[in-house]
Motif scaffolding. Structure first.
Motif, PDB file in Angstrom:
ATOM      1  N   ILE A  54       1.049  -0.990  -0.081  1.00 40.56           N
ATOM      2  CA  ILE A  54       0.063  -0.090  -0.073  1.00 40.56           C
ATOM      3  C   ILE A  54       0.900   1.355  -0.036  1.00 40.56           C
ATOM      4  N   ASP A  55       0.648   2.196  -0.678  1.00 46.78           N
ATOM      5  CA  ASP A  55       1.485   3.555  -0.828  1.00 46.78           C
ATOM      6  C   ASP A  55       1.485   4.153   0.414  1.00 46.78           C
ATOM      7  N   TYR A  56       2.583   4.581   0.634  1.00 51.08           N
ATOM      8  CA  TYR A  56       2.767   5.099   2.308  1.00 51.08           C
ATOM      9  C   TYR A  56       1.977   6.301   2.288  1.00 51.08           C
ATOM     10  N   ASN A  57       1.451   6.981   1.389  1.00 47.45           N
ATOM     11  CA  ASN A  57       0.725   8.143   1.617  1.00 47.45           C
ATOM     12  C   ASN A  57      -0.814   7.729   1.841  1.00 47.45           C
ATOM     13  N   VAL A  58      -1.049   6.462   1.786  1.00 48.88           N
ATOM     14  CA  VAL A  58      -2.527   6.050   1.833  1.00 48.88           C
ATOM     15  C   VAL A  58      -2.735   5.854   3.404  1.00 48.88           C
ATOM     16  N   LYS A  59      -4.195   6.230   3.891  1.00 47.21           N
ATOM     17  CA  LYS A  59      -4.456   6.022   5.056  1.00 47.21           C
ATOM     18  C   LYS A  59      -5.100   4.523   5.347  1.00 47.21           C
ATOM     19  N   LYS A 118      -4.509   2.517  -3.703  1.00 45.98           N
ATOM     20  CA  LYS A 118      -3.145   2.934  -4.345  1.00 45.98           C
ATOM     21  C   LYS A 118      -2.115   1.963  -3.897  1.00 45.98           C
ATOM     22  N   MET A 119      -1.455   1.080  -4.838  1.00 41.77           N
ATOM     23  CA  MET A 119      -0.631   0.289  -4.363  1.00 41.77           C
ATOM     24  C   MET A 119       0.941   0.800  -4.984  1.00 41.77           C
ATOM     25  N   SER A 120       2.122   0.644  -4.411  1.00 42.69           N
ATOM     26  CA  SER A 120       3.391   1.137  -4.950  1.00 42.69           C
ATOM     27  C   SER A 120       4.449   0.210  -4.281  1.00 42.69           C
ATOM     28  N   MET A 121       5.755   0.508  -5.112  1.00 44.47           N
ATOM     29  CA  MET A 121       7.003  -0.181  -4.525  1.00 44.47           C
ATOM     30  C   MET A 121       7.208   0.181  -3.191  1.00 44.47           C
ATOM     31  N   ASN A 122       7.613  -0.833  -2.243  1.00 43.32           N
ATOM     32  CA  ASN A 122       7.925  -0.649  -1.006  1.00 43.32           C
ATOM     33  C   ASN A 122       9.082   0.636  -0.788  1.00 43.32           C
ATOM     34  N   PRO A 123       9.033   1.630  -0.178  1.00 38.04           N
ATOM     35  CA  PRO A 123       9.985   2.679  -0.242  1.00 38.04           C
ATOM     36  C   PRO A 123      11.592   2.214  -0.138  1.00 38.04           C
ATOM     37  N   PHE A 124      11.622   1.112   1.051  1.00 43.23           N
ATOM     38  CA  PHE A 124      13.086   0.540   1.401  1.00 43.23           C
ATOM     39  C   PHE A 124      13.456  -0.043  -0.018  1.00 43.23           C
ATOM     40  N   ASP A 125      12.661  -0.650  -0.725  1.00 41.94           N
ATOM     41  CA  ASP A 125      13.049  -1.399  -1.978  1.00 41.94           C
ATOM     42  C   ASP A 125      13.444  -0.425  -2.820  1.00 41.94           C
ATOM     43  N   GLU A 126      12.715   0.736  -3.054  1.00 44.77           N
ATOM     44  CA  GLU A 126      13.068   1.721  -4.023  1.00 44.77           C
ATOM     45  C   GLU A 126      14.372   2.358  -3.749  1.00 44.77           C
TER      46      GLU A 126
END
Length: 252
Positions: A11-16, A32-40
């Protein structure tokens, strides 16, 4: 040297985050889904190694549902060369456990034979912080976790780790598994031309069964609940009143 970077769809880190009404898990409907920030961050570091001439190829691998292909495409748009998608679940609510992911990654590593695996230190959905360590153990490789600086020189890597007491600098022999912390770098934004190029880059699809890995869950989620609401603060008129309040609350 080939660098392998595992990436996870979260889940995107900006999403509640919302919990399902029946408490069985997190609601992913229309989220909204996205790449894990640490993986980015790990992807960015691998690309920087390639740009510095210390890596020849950057390969991304994702384990999960078919939709994780989009996550890989995002990494390819940043500058990675190709991807491997291991489909291990049909339902987006199914989260593959760290040990199963590590076993799948081990099979992919055996096929790809990278000199270095860079991955995020943890995923923001379950905060397990276990897959990198498990992969290193299964492979019998050196590992460096919570890395805030990374430099590859020949057959070794020098890394600076963030530990409770401050910073620790160590040297590990390659091949190795490195897990990225937030301070390692700031990921780039993918340009429009690179986004278009990413659509033509190859993604090899496999299944967990193809790799001989059983992804049957070993853990059972009993209940998921929202965190307790934070109580409103209170303004006090003096230091003495503050101390009294803290004493009454058992804080001091």
């Amino acid at each position: 040297m080939k660098v392998l970077v595992p990436v996870k769809r979260v889940i995107d880190y900006n999403v509640k985050v919302r919990v399902k009404a029946d408490g069985s898990g997190v609601d992913l409907a229309n989220v909204k889904m996205s790449m894990n920030p640490f993986d980015e961050i790990a992807v960015e570091q691998a690309i920087r190694l390639k740009e510095a001439g210390k890596a020849d190829e950057v390969v991304l691998v994702s384990v999960g549902v078919k939709q994780a292909q989009e996550t890989i495409r995002n990494g390819l748009a940043m500058g990675a060369d190709r991807g491997v998608l291991v489909i291990a679940a049909e339902d987006v609510h199914t989260d593959i456990e760290p040990l199963a992911v590590a076993k799948i990654l081990k099979a992919v590593v055996n096929e790809e034979q990278p000199g270095l695996v860079i991955m995020g230190k943890q995923a923001i959905d379950n905060d397990m912080n276990a897959t990198g360590q498990m992969l290193a153990a299964l492979m019998g490789w050196a590992q460096a976790t919570f890395v805030s600086e990374l430099d590859v020189d020949g057959d070794a890597a020098s890394v600076t780790r963030e530990v409770d007491g401050g910073l620790q600098t160590i040297k590990v022999k390659l091949p190795a598994v490195v897990t990225a912390d937030l301070r390692l770098n700031e990921p780039r934004y993918a340009s429009l031309p690179n986004i278009m190029k990413a659509k033509k880059k190859p993604i090899d699809e496999k299944s967990a069964a193809d790799l001989g890995v059983d992804v049957t869950p070993r853990l059972e989620i009993v209940k998921t609940t929202e965190p307790a609401e934070r109580k409103a603060g209170e303004i006090v008129g003096s230091v003495d009143a503050l101390v009294t309040k803290l004493k009454d609350a058992g804080a001091i």
